[in-house]
Motif scaffolding. Sequence first.
Motif, PDB file in Angstrom:
ATOM      1  N   GLU A 177       0.822  -1.210   0.000  1.00 30.18           N
ATOM      2  CA  GLU A 177       0.000   0.000   0.000  1.00 30.18           C
ATOM      3  C   GLU A 177       0.859   1.265   0.000  1.00 30.18           C
ATOM      4  O   GLU A 177       0.410   2.307  -0.402  1.00 30.18           O
ATOM      5  CB  GLU A 177      -0.914   0.063   1.241  1.00 30.18           C
ATOM      6  N   GLU A 178       2.078   1.168   0.494  1.00 31.54           N
ATOM      7  CA  GLU A 178       2.952   2.334   0.585  1.00 31.54           C
ATOM      8  C   GLU A 178       3.640   2.548  -0.758  1.00 31.54           C
ATOM      9  O   GLU A 178       4.678   1.979  -1.022  1.00 31.54           O
ATOM     10  CB  GLU A 178       3.997   2.125   1.688  1.00 31.54           C
ATOM     11  N   LYS A 179       3.049   3.373  -1.592  1.00 31.25           N
ATOM     12  CA  LYS A 179       3.588   3.612  -2.928  1.00 31.25           C
ATOM     13  C   LYS A 179       4.755   4.586  -2.844  1.00 31.25           C
ATOM     14  O   LYS A 179       4.631   5.681  -2.318  1.00 31.25           O
ATOM     15  CB  LYS A 179       2.485   4.185  -3.812  1.00 31.25           C
ATOM     16  N   LEU A 180       5.897   4.148  -3.348  1.00 28.40           N
ATOM     17  CA  LEU A 180       7.068   5.008  -3.371  1.00 28.40           C
ATOM     18  C   LEU A 180       6.925   6.035  -4.481  1.00 28.40           C
ATOM     19  O   LEU A 180       6.338   5.759  -5.522  1.00 28.40           O
ATOM     20  CB  LEU A 180       8.330   4.181  -3.621  1.00 28.40           C
ATOM     21  N   THR A 181       7.500   7.203  -4.281  1.00 30.54           N
ATOM     22  CA  THR A 181       7.542   8.196  -5.347  1.00 30.54           C
ATOM     23  C   THR A 181       8.560   7.731  -6.387  1.00 30.54           C
ATOM     24  O   THR A 181       9.396   6.870  -6.108  1.00 30.54           O
ATOM     25  CB  THR A 181       7.974   9.577  -4.821  1.00 30.54           C
ATOM     26  N   PHE A 182       8.505   8.308  -7.560  1.00 31.11           N
ATOM     27  CA  PHE A 182       9.473   7.921  -8.583  1.00 31.11           C
ATOM     28  C   PHE A 182      10.893   8.245  -8.135  1.00 31.11           C
ATOM     29  O   PHE A 182      11.834   7.522  -8.447  1.00 31.11           O
ATOM     30  CB  PHE A 182       9.133   8.514  -9.958  1.00 31.11           C
ATOM     31  N   GLU A 183      11.049   9.325  -7.377  1.00 28.99           N
ATOM     32  CA  GLU A 183      12.381   9.678  -6.874  1.00 28.99           C
ATOM     33  C   GLU A 183      12.895   8.616  -5.905  1.00 28.99           C
ATOM     34  O   GLU A 183      14.059   8.231  -5.951  1.00 28.99           O
ATOM     35  CB  GLU A 183      12.365  11.037  -6.157  1.00 28.99           C
ATOM     36  N   GLU A 184      12.006   8.120  -5.026  1.00 26.90           N
ATOM     37  CA  GLU A 184      12.401   7.087  -4.060  1.00 26.90           C
ATOM     38  C   GLU A 184      12.747   5.782  -4.769  1.00 26.90           C
ATOM     39  O   GLU A 184      13.717   5.113  -4.410  1.00 26.90           O
ATOM     40  CB  GLU A 184      11.273   6.849  -3.044  1.00 26.90           C
TER      41      GLU A 184
END
Length: 125
Positions: free
Chosen positions: A26-33
């Motif tokens: 459920e914890e979607k990472l940002t593209f930067e992460e």
Amino acid sequence: TSGGGMGRGGRPTGNSNFGPSAPAKEEKLTFEERALNQTEILGKKLKLSPEQFTKIGDINLKYAKSQEDFFNVVQKENLPQEIIMKKIKDFRIGSDYRKVNEIKAVLSPEQFEKFLKYKKHSEFR
């Protein structure tokens, strides 16, 4: 060896044999992460120099941003799910080919061989 157990709320706390637990789905990472995670993994696996680390980081960031932008556009097109999935698959194939070639230009032949082996056995994209 003692590994991680269940933490508060029944979530795994990590395993000392495998490092910290991966984020929950459920914890979607940002593209930067995502780009930073990929770069850090490759930095360790391939023993990248500081210059290589920076270049690989820039490549990973560029392609993570491109993928994020593409997904946002496709999801707004109001198409059937199977067509969306086909578009995403086609995009990933072309994008992956270009990304691998850019990474190849930064790595030594030995590092690139290790990269391909790692890529084959992982979800690195």
